[in-house]
Enzyme design. Sequence first.
Site, PDB file in Angstrom:
ATOM      1  N   HIS A 261       0.865  -1.192   0.000  1.00 41.91           N
ATOM      2  CA  HIS A 261       0.000   0.000   0.000  1.00 41.91           C
ATOM      3  C   HIS A 261       0.899   1.238   0.000  1.00 41.91           C
ATOM      4  O   HIS A 261       1.683   1.405  -0.920  1.00 41.91           O
ATOM      5  CB  HIS A 261      -0.937  -0.082   1.210  1.00 41.91           C
ATOM      6  CG  HIS A 261      -2.043   0.901   1.255  1.00 41.91           C
ATOM      7  ND1 HIS A 261      -2.430   1.680   0.191  1.00 41.91           N
ATOM      8  CD2 HIS A 261      -2.894   1.241   2.265  1.00 41.91           C
ATOM      9  CE1 HIS A 261      -3.454   2.451   0.541  1.00 41.91           C
ATOM     10  NE2 HIS A 261      -3.758   2.211   1.786  1.00 41.91           N
ATOM     11  N   HIS A 301      -2.402  -2.058  -9.814  1.00 40.13           N
ATOM     12  CA  HIS A 301      -3.376  -1.420  -8.925  1.00 40.13           C
ATOM     13  C   HIS A 301      -4.650  -2.255  -8.926  1.00 40.13           C
ATOM     14  O   HIS A 301      -5.033  -2.811  -9.940  1.00 40.13           O
ATOM     15  CB  HIS A 301      -3.703   0.007  -9.405  1.00 40.13           C
ATOM     16  CG  HIS A 301      -4.302   0.860  -8.349  1.00 40.13           C
ATOM     17  ND1 HIS A 301      -5.633   0.846  -8.051  1.00 40.13           N
ATOM     18  CD2 HIS A 301      -3.737   1.742  -7.493  1.00 40.13           C
ATOM     19  CE1 HIS A 301      -5.871   1.697  -7.063  1.00 40.13           C
ATOM     20  NE2 HIS A 301      -4.738   2.255  -6.702  1.00 40.13           N
ATOM     21  N   ASP A 357       2.761   5.506  -6.720  1.00 37.81           N
ATOM     22  CA  ASP A 357       4.027   5.375  -5.983  1.00 37.81           C
ATOM     23  C   ASP A 357       5.243   5.254  -6.877  1.00 37.81           C
ATOM     24  O   ASP A 357       6.375   5.287  -6.372  1.00 37.81           O
ATOM     25  CB  ASP A 357       3.943   4.132  -5.077  1.00 37.81           C
ATOM     26  CG  ASP A 357       2.928   4.342  -3.974  1.00 37.81           C
ATOM     27  OD1 ASP A 357       2.000   3.537  -3.862  1.00 37.81           O
ATOM     28  OD2 ASP A 357       3.043   5.359  -3.256  1.00 37.81           O
TER      29      ASP A 357
HETATM   30  C1  SDX Z   1      -1.454   2.225  -3.386  1.00 37.27           C
HETATM   31  O1  SDX Z   1      -6.156   0.972  -3.342  1.00 37.27           O
HETATM   32  C2  SDX Z   1      -5.659   2.123  -3.530  1.00 37.27           C
HETATM   33  O2  SDX Z   1      -6.311   3.034  -4.023  1.00 37.27           O
HETATM   34  C3  SDX Z   1      -4.240   2.272  -3.089  1.00 37.27           C
HETATM   35  C4  SDX Z   1      -3.552   3.584  -3.463  1.00 37.27           C
HETATM   36  C5  SDX Z   1      -4.154   4.752  -2.707  1.00 37.27           C
HETATM   37  O3  SDX Z   1      -4.064   5.887  -3.202  1.00 37.27           O
HETATM   38  O4  SDX Z   1      -4.608   4.539  -1.557  1.00 37.27           O
HETATM   39  O5  SDX Z   1      -3.670   3.822  -4.854  1.00 37.27           O
HETATM   40  C6  SDX Z   1      -2.076   3.541  -3.072  1.00 37.27           C
HETATM   41  O6  SDX Z   1      -1.448   1.363  -2.546  1.00 37.27           O
HETATM   42  C7  SDX Z   1      -0.910   1.989  -4.762  1.00 37.27           C
HETATM   43  C8  SDX Z   1      -0.340   0.522  -4.945  1.00 37.27           C
HETATM   44  C9  SDX Z   1       1.079   0.524  -4.409  1.00 37.27           C
HETATM   45  N1  SDX Z   1       1.578  -0.875  -4.335  1.00 37.27           N
HETATM   46  C10 SDX Z   1       2.535  -1.269  -5.188  1.00 37.27           C
HETATM   47  O7  SDX Z   1       2.991  -0.595  -6.105  1.00 37.27           O
HETATM   48  C11 SDX Z   1       3.045  -2.673  -4.896  1.00 37.27           C
HETATM   49  C12 SDX Z   1       3.172  -3.467  -6.205  1.00 37.27           C
HETATM   50  N2  SDX Z   1       1.833  -3.702  -6.706  1.00 37.27           N
HETATM   51  C13 SDX Z   1       1.163  -4.858  -6.308  1.00 37.27           C
HETATM   52  O8  SDX Z   1       1.590  -5.677  -5.333  1.00 37.27           O
HETATM   53  C14 SDX Z   1      -0.269  -5.000  -6.783  1.00 37.27           C
HETATM   54  O9  SDX Z   1      -0.349  -4.527  -8.060  1.00 37.27           O
HETATM   55  C15 SDX Z   1      -1.323  -4.354  -5.921  1.00 37.27           C
HETATM   56  C16 SDX Z   1      -1.202  -4.800  -4.496  1.00 37.27           C
HETATM   57  C17 SDX Z   1      -1.207  -2.875  -5.982  1.00 37.27           C
HETATM   58  C18 SDX Z   1      -2.687  -4.769  -6.452  1.00 37.27           C
HETATM   59  O10 SDX Z   1      -2.729  -6.149  -6.334  1.00 37.27           O
HETATM   60  P1  SDX Z   1      -4.041  -6.998  -6.748  1.00 37.27           P
HETATM   61  O11 SDX Z   1      -5.082  -6.133  -7.359  1.00 37.27           O
HETATM   62  O12 SDX Z   1      -4.427  -7.799  -5.566  1.00 37.27           O
HETATM   63  O13 SDX Z   1      -3.474  -7.878  -7.919  1.00 37.27           O
HETATM   64  P2  SDX Z   1      -2.836  -9.298  -7.706  1.00 37.27           P
HETATM   65  O14 SDX Z   1      -1.858  -9.240  -6.569  1.00 37.27           O
HETATM   66  O15 SDX Z   1      -3.946 -10.288  -7.635  1.00 37.27           O
HETATM   67  O16 SDX Z   1      -2.017  -9.468  -9.066  1.00 37.27           O
HETATM   68  C19 SDX Z   1      -2.682  -9.862 -10.262  1.00 37.27           C
HETATM   69  C20 SDX Z   1      -1.581 -10.437 -11.138  1.00 37.27           C
HETATM   70  C21 SDX Z   1      -0.738 -11.507 -10.423  1.00 37.27           C
HETATM   71  O17 SDX Z   1      -0.193 -12.323 -11.441  1.00 37.27           O
HETATM   72  P3  SDX Z   1      -0.792 -13.854 -11.616  1.00 37.27           P
HETATM   73  O18 SDX Z   1      -0.750 -14.505 -10.235  1.00 37.27           O
HETATM   74  O19 SDX Z   1      -2.199 -13.632 -12.113  1.00 37.27           O
HETATM   75  O20 SDX Z   1       0.111 -14.502 -12.627  1.00 37.27           O
HETATM   76  O21 SDX Z   1      -0.645  -9.396 -11.467  1.00 37.27           O
HETATM   77  C22 SDX Z   1       0.617  -9.708 -10.902  1.00 37.27           C
HETATM   78  C23 SDX Z   1       0.394 -10.736  -9.810  1.00 37.27           C
HETATM   79  O22 SDX Z   1       1.546 -11.538  -9.606  1.00 37.27           O
HETATM   80  N3  SDX Z   1       1.112  -8.446 -10.334  1.00 37.27           N
HETATM   81  C24 SDX Z   1       2.367  -8.029 -10.464  1.00 37.27           C
HETATM   82  C25 SDX Z   1       2.383  -6.765  -9.844  1.00 37.27           C
HETATM   83  N4  SDX Z   1       1.180  -6.468  -9.366  1.00 37.27           N
HETATM   84  C26 SDX Z   1       0.385  -7.521  -9.667  1.00 37.27           C
HETATM   85  N5  SDX Z   1       3.455  -8.591 -11.018  1.00 37.27           N
HETATM   86  C27 SDX Z   1       4.589  -7.870 -10.968  1.00 37.27           C
HETATM   87  N6  SDX Z   1       4.702  -6.638 -10.402  1.00 37.27           N
HETATM   88  C28 SDX Z   1       3.627  -6.072  -9.838  1.00 37.27           C
HETATM   89  N7  SDX Z   1       3.731  -4.852  -9.275  1.00 37.27           N
END
Ligand code: SDX
Length: 422
Positions: A261, A301, A357
Site C-alpha cells: 500500500h 493497482h 508510488d
Molecule cells: C497504493 O487501493 C488504492 O487506491 C491504493 C492507493 C491509494 O491511493 O490509496 O492507490 C495507493 O497502494 C498503490 C499501490 C502501491 N503498491 C505497489 O505498487 C506494490 C506493487 N503492486 C502490487 O503488489 C499490486 O499490483 C497491488 C497490491 C497494488 C494490487 O494487487 P491486486 O489487485 O491484488 O493484484 P494481484 O496481486 O492479484 O495481481 C494480479 C496479477 C498476479 O499475477 P498472476 O498470479 O495472475 O500470474 O498481477 C501480478 C500478480 O503476480 N502483479 C504483479 C504486480 N502487481 C500484480 N506482477 C509484478 N509486479 C507487480 N507490481
Amino acid sequence: MPDTITITDDRTGKTVTVPIEGGVFPAAAVRELDPSLFIYDPAYMQTAACRSAITYLDGDNGILRYRGYPIEQLAEHSTYLEVAYLLLNGELPDAAQLTKWKQDVTAHTFIHENMRKRFVDGFHYDAHPMGMLVSSLAALGTFYNDAKDIFDKPSRDKQILRLIAKTPTLAAMAYRFSVGLPFNYPDNALSFPANFLNMMWKIGDYEVDPRLERAMDVLFILHADHEQNCGTTAMRVVGSSHADPYSSCAAAASALYGPLHGGANEAVVRMLSEIGSMENVPAFIDDVKSGKGSRLMGFGHRVYKNYDPRAKIIKQTAYEVFEVTGKNPLLDIALALEETALNDPYFVDRKLYPNVDFYSGLIYQALGFPVDMFTVLFAIPRTVGWLAHWQELLGDKDQKISRPRQWYTGVDARDYVPVAAR
Ligand code: SDX
C-alpha cells in the site's frame, strides 16, 4: 433491459430479484434466499462496502475525481488545504470560507510539549518514522478526551482540524528526532506545505523555495483521497466501532505502512537503487516475470487497469522539481523500467501500469527526504481522506459496526483428550 438481478437458490428453487443501482445490488438479496448463506469475497475484491459521495474512480479509463472535480484540474489550480475543505464539505470554499479554514487549521499546528519532550524521546534512536507517526497519532488522542464525543459536531470538527493540522508537525518531529536535530516549532506565517518543509529542514537561515512548496502542495493534493483503499477501509472499520478519530487514523496509518500500500513509494526507490543501472533492467524484469523475484513495485493497482492519472501528474512534477534540485539519477532507471514494462505482454496482459508510488519517491529523494520518510509523506495528506470517510460513515444510516462472517474450513466438533492420552 430491466436494471435488476435475479438469483435462484437451486437447492430450494427459491428466487429473488433485486434492483441494480450505481453498479451494485444489495447483498441482502442473499439473506432473503437463505440467511445462513454468505458471499465468499476474500480481500473484498467484488464488494462495495459502503455508499460514498467523496471520490470517484474509473479504473478502466484512469479517471479520478474529488467531489466531481477532475484530479488534473485540482492539481493545476488548487491547494491542499482547499482540497481538504472540498473533501470534507463537498463543495469548494468561497474566499471567506477559505480564509477562515486556513486560519482554523493554522491555529492547531502546535502539539503538547509532553508529546515532544516525553513521548517521542522514548523511541529507540533508529525508530522508523512511520512507526513513530502511527504511535503518535494514537497517543495524540489521549490529550483530547472530548474526541470520544464523536456525535457532537463541534467536537468532531475540532478533532478533524487538529489531526489535519498536527500530522505534519508529528511527521517533522519524527524526522528531526531520527537525525538527532532539535525540533522546529511550526511557523504559522507560512502556507501548509511551506510550514511542513520549514519544520523539516530549518537549520539557521532557511527559506522555502516556492517551486518546491508548490510541488509539495501538488503531491499532497494527489495523495489526499482514493476511495476505499486499504487504509481508508481500516479507518472505516475501526471507526464503525465508534472509536475516536485519533485511534481510527492510527489504524489507517498502520495499513498504509504496508509495502503493498503506502509503503510502495519507499519500496520503489529501494528497488531502483538495487537495480543500480539501466543495463540491469532487462534481467530485473525477467526476474519479476519468473515470479521468483520481487514484484515491480510502483506498478499495478486493484482498481486502475490503466495508467494511474496521479502517476502522470507526478511524473511531470518530477521534472519541475529536478529543475531546482538537479535530476535524480534513478530517474533513467525508472523510465527504462516503465518503457520495458509497458511493452511487455506479462505486464500488458495483467494491465499493470505505473501507480501513484512509481515516481513519487524520486521526487521525495530529490527533495532530500530519507527513504523511510516516504510513507509518512503519503500519510500527511491522506489524513483528510481518512477523516472525510470517517465523517461520512458516521452520517450513513446504512452503516453499523463492521462484522463480516467467514467460510469455516476447520475441523468438526471433537472432544478434549488429556495430554497423557495424546
Ligand atoms: C497504493 O487501493 C488504492 O487506491 C491504493 C492507493 C491509494 O491511493 O490509496 O492507490 C495507493 O497502494 C498503490 C499501490 C502501491 N503498491 C505497489 O505498487 C506494490 C506493487 N503492486 C502490487 O503488489 C499490486 O499490483 C497491488 C497490491 C497494488 C494490487 O494487487 P491486486 O489487485 O491484488 O493484484 P494481484 O496481486 O492479484 O495481481 C494480479 C496479477 C498476479 O499475477 P498472476 O498470479 O495472475 O500470474 O498481477 C501480478 C500478480 O503476480 N502483479 C504483479 C504486480 N502487481 C500484480 N506482477 C509484478 N509486479 C507487480 N507490481
